[in-house]
Design an enzyme around this catalytic site. Structure first.
Site, mmCIF file in Angstrom:
data_model
loop_
_atom_site.group_PDB
_atom_site.id
_atom_site.type_symbol
_atom_site.label_atom_id
_atom_site.label_comp_id
_atom_site.label_asym_id
_atom_site.label_seq_id
_atom_site.Cartn_x
_atom_site.Cartn_y
_atom_site.Cartn_z
ATOM 1 N N GLY A 90 13.068 -7.933 92.167
ATOM 2 C CA GLY A 90 13.272 -8.972 93.183
ATOM 3 C C GLY A 90 14.171 -10.061 92.615
ATOM 4 O O GLY A 90 14.030 -10.430 91.449
ATOM 5 N N ARG A 97 15.492 -2.344 93.123
ATOM 6 C CA ARG A 97 14.443 -1.627 92.392
ATOM 7 C C ARG A 97 14.936 -0.188 92.339
ATOM 8 O O ARG A 97 15.411 0.336 93.335
ATOM 9 C CB ARG A 97 13.106 -1.734 93.121
ATOM 10 C CG ARG A 97 12.714 -3.204 93.417
ATOM 11 C CD ARG A 97 11.294 -3.319 93.934
ATOM 12 N NE ARG A 97 11.027 -4.605 94.564
ATOM 13 C CZ ARG A 97 10.674 -5.718 93.907
ATOM 14 N NH1 ARG A 97 10.591 -5.697 92.596
ATOM 15 N NH2 ARG A 97 10.439 -6.840 94.550
ATOM 16 N N ASP A 140 8.520 -7.328 84.352
ATOM 17 C CA ASP A 140 8.053 -6.355 83.355
ATOM 18 C C ASP A 140 8.427 -4.908 83.678
ATOM 19 O O ASP A 140 8.641 -4.105 82.760
ATOM 20 C CB ASP A 140 6.574 -6.520 83.017
ATOM 21 C CG ASP A 140 5.682 -6.512 84.232
ATOM 22 O OD1 ASP A 140 6.208 -6.316 85.347
ATOM 23 O OD2 ASP A 140 4.463 -6.690 84.058
ATOM 24 N N THR A 155 11.815 -13.574 87.693
ATOM 25 C CA THR A 155 10.873 -13.229 88.759
ATOM 26 C C THR A 155 10.125 -14.488 89.168
ATOM 27 O O THR A 155 9.712 -15.275 88.312
ATOM 28 C CB THR A 155 9.852 -12.141 88.350
ATOM 29 O OG1 THR A 155 8.797 -12.094 89.341
ATOM 30 C CG2 THR A 155 9.197 -12.392 87.009
ATOM 31 N N ASP A 168 7.246 -14.629 90.283
ATOM 32 C CA ASP A 168 5.789 -14.453 90.213
ATOM 33 C C ASP A 168 5.121 -15.092 88.992
ATOM 34 O O ASP A 168 3.909 -15.273 88.973
ATOM 35 C CB ASP A 168 5.432 -12.957 90.231
ATOM 36 C CG ASP A 168 5.868 -12.270 91.513
ATOM 37 O OD1 ASP A 168 6.158 -12.983 92.493
ATOM 38 O OD2 ASP A 168 5.934 -11.031 91.529
ATOM 39 N N ASP A 225 4.468 -13.761 86.121
ATOM 40 C CA ASP A 225 3.416 -12.834 85.687
ATOM 41 C C ASP A 225 3.848 -11.995 84.487
ATOM 42 O O ASP A 225 3.387 -10.873 84.303
ATOM 43 C CB ASP A 225 3.028 -11.911 86.859
ATOM 44 C CG ASP A 225 4.215 -11.097 87.351
ATOM 45 O OD1 ASP A 225 5.356 -11.370 86.934
ATOM 46 O OD2 ASP A 225 4.011 -10.172 88.155
ATOM 47 N N ARG A 271 2.779 -11.283 94.491
ATOM 48 C CA ARG A 271 2.321 -9.899 94.287
ATOM 49 C C ARG A 271 0.853 -9.914 93.885
ATOM 50 O O ARG A 271 0.020 -10.283 94.690
ATOM 51 C CB ARG A 271 3.173 -9.217 93.218
ATOM 52 C CG ARG A 271 3.181 -7.713 93.349
ATOM 53 C CD ARG A 271 4.010 -7.098 92.249
ATOM 54 N NE ARG A 271 5.415 -7.331 92.387
ATOM 55 C CZ ARG A 271 6.258 -6.518 93.052
ATOM 56 N NH1 ARG A 271 5.800 -5.426 93.603
ATOM 57 N NH2 ARG A 271 7.524 -6.777 93.140
HETATM 58 O O1 F6P Z 1 8.241 -9.829 92.522
HETATM 59 C C1 F6P Z 1 8.786 -10.773 93.361
HETATM 60 C C2 F6P Z 1 8.295 -10.609 94.766
HETATM 61 O O2 F6P Z 1 8.919 -11.562 95.583
HETATM 62 C C3 F6P Z 1 6.772 -10.676 94.951
HETATM 63 O O3 F6P Z 1 6.280 -11.992 94.937
HETATM 64 C C4 F6P Z 1 6.590 -9.946 96.244
HETATM 65 O O4 F6P Z 1 5.303 -9.383 96.328
HETATM 66 C C5 F6P Z 1 7.639 -8.868 96.163
HETATM 67 O O5 F6P Z 1 8.627 -9.317 95.254
HETATM 68 C C6 F6P Z 1 8.317 -8.528 97.471
HETATM 69 O O6 F6P Z 1 9.153 -7.470 97.255
HETATM 70 P P1 F6P Z 1 10.269 -6.964 98.279
HETATM 71 O O7 F6P Z 1 11.352 -7.988 98.308
HETATM 72 O O8 F6P Z 1 10.702 -5.676 97.695
HETATM 73 O O9 F6P Z 1 9.591 -6.876 99.594
#
Ligand code: F6P
Length: 323
Positions: A11, A72, A103, A126, A128, A130, A172
């Protein structure tokens, strides 16, 4: 080393551009060229590149997102794909790789080093927060500030109408964004995946709050909570209290926007340190930030260990200060 590669993965996070700029400009200072891979590991696999020199990374430090794109890339889980990509990278004259991501991205980077001998360095990117080995990830501070801006505006409506608001934030499986947003936003309550049985106590607390005549109630809910997000929590709590409520899901709004000073600073420091480390012959490290200082943390530890549980005392603090 004559040429390095850089990619942003997973992301997007505000501050990724600042990291790319810092890495490119540090490489230039050492007489090293930089190849940018488009859309993360997807571009690495497909050999889609852009030449990044000092001018190419001008006027990006203040921009959210990532100028080289991100994705991704499940394909990169395949060792054969990694092997072919590493050979392709060498043919292109790229001697090492900087990976900006979370990670999952670091797992890919480490595999590339272990299986194919590619020197790699990681920079966190990120929202998050995390990732093990760093107090803060690039993007977290901006995301929290964006959520705060929204909450400040929602509060006006809550105060005017007396309605409760359940505001869902990203993260997440991590409650970091929720906890920090709740305390800084003066929320009446917070619900996160790392704490259980908060809903019962939240109901009791909100009941008291209504009885005391408080009008505005913001409850921050982390998207990863086992109760199922802000709609589910709103329904349980709203029904239990018999009070009107609304739900706001902030979603990807938190991923965009101009990075804060803090994210630009952390990213700039990390971009410079990642390139310096690679040029000094080191590999398999992530540049994190601990107690205000940039540090190199072995990627092996980063991918093997869990980020410590979030600052759960913030949960109690949010409740204590909610009035
Ligand atoms: O990892 C970053 C993040 O924004 C999370 O907070 C969220 O759960 C996820 O990515 C959303 O992913 P996507 O943009 O693939 O829907």
């Amino acid at each position: 080393m004559k040429r390095l590669g850089i990619l942003t993965s997973g992301g997007d996070a505000p501050g990724m551009n600042a990291a790319v700029r810092a890495a490119v400009r540090t490489a230039t200072l050492h007489g090293v060229a930089m190849t940018g891979y488009i859309d993360g590991f997807s571009g690495y696999v497909a050999d889609e590149v852009v030449e990044l020199d000092d001018r190419a990374v001008g006027n990006i430090i203040q921009r959210g997102g990532t100028m080289i794109g991100t994705s991704r890339c499940p394909e990169f889980m395949d060792p054969a794909v990694r092997k072919a990509s590493a050979a392709q990278m060498r043919e292109r004259g790229v001697d090492g790789l900087v990976v900006v991501g979370g990670d999952g991205s670091f797992r890919g980077a480490l595999a590339l080093q272990d299986e194919c001998g590619v020197p790699v360095a990681g920079i966190t990117g990120t929202i998050d927060n995390d990732v093990y080995g760093t107090d803060e990830t690039v993007g977290f501070d901006t995301a929290v500030n964006t959520a705060l801006l929204a909450i400040d505006q929602i509060r006006d409506t809550s105060e005017s109408t007396g309605m409760m608001f359940f505001v869902e934030v990203m993260g997440r499986t991590s409650g970091e964004i929720a906890l920090h947003t709740a305390v800084a936003g003066g929320a009446a309550g917070v619900v996160v995946p790392e704490a259980s049985a908060e809903i019962e106590s939240l109901i009791g607390q909100l009941k008291g709050s209504f009885e005391r005549g408080k009008r505005s109630h913001i409850i921050v809910v982390s998207e990863g909570d086992e109760a199922g997000g802000a709609f589910a929590v709103g329904e349980i709590v709203g029904k239990a209290l018999g009070q009107p409520y609304r739900v706001v899901v902030l979603g990807h709004i938190q991923r965009g926007g101009r990075p804060t000073m803090r994210d630009r600073l952390i990213a700039s420091e990390a971009g410079a340190r990642a390139v310096e480390g690679l040029l000094a012959g080191r590999s398999g490290f992530m540049v994190g930030r601990q107690r205000g200082e940039a540090v190199e943390v072995p990627l092996r530890d980063v991918v093997a260990q869990q980020h410590p549980p979030p600052a759960l005392h913030l949960l109690a603090l949010a409740q204590q200060l909610s009035g």
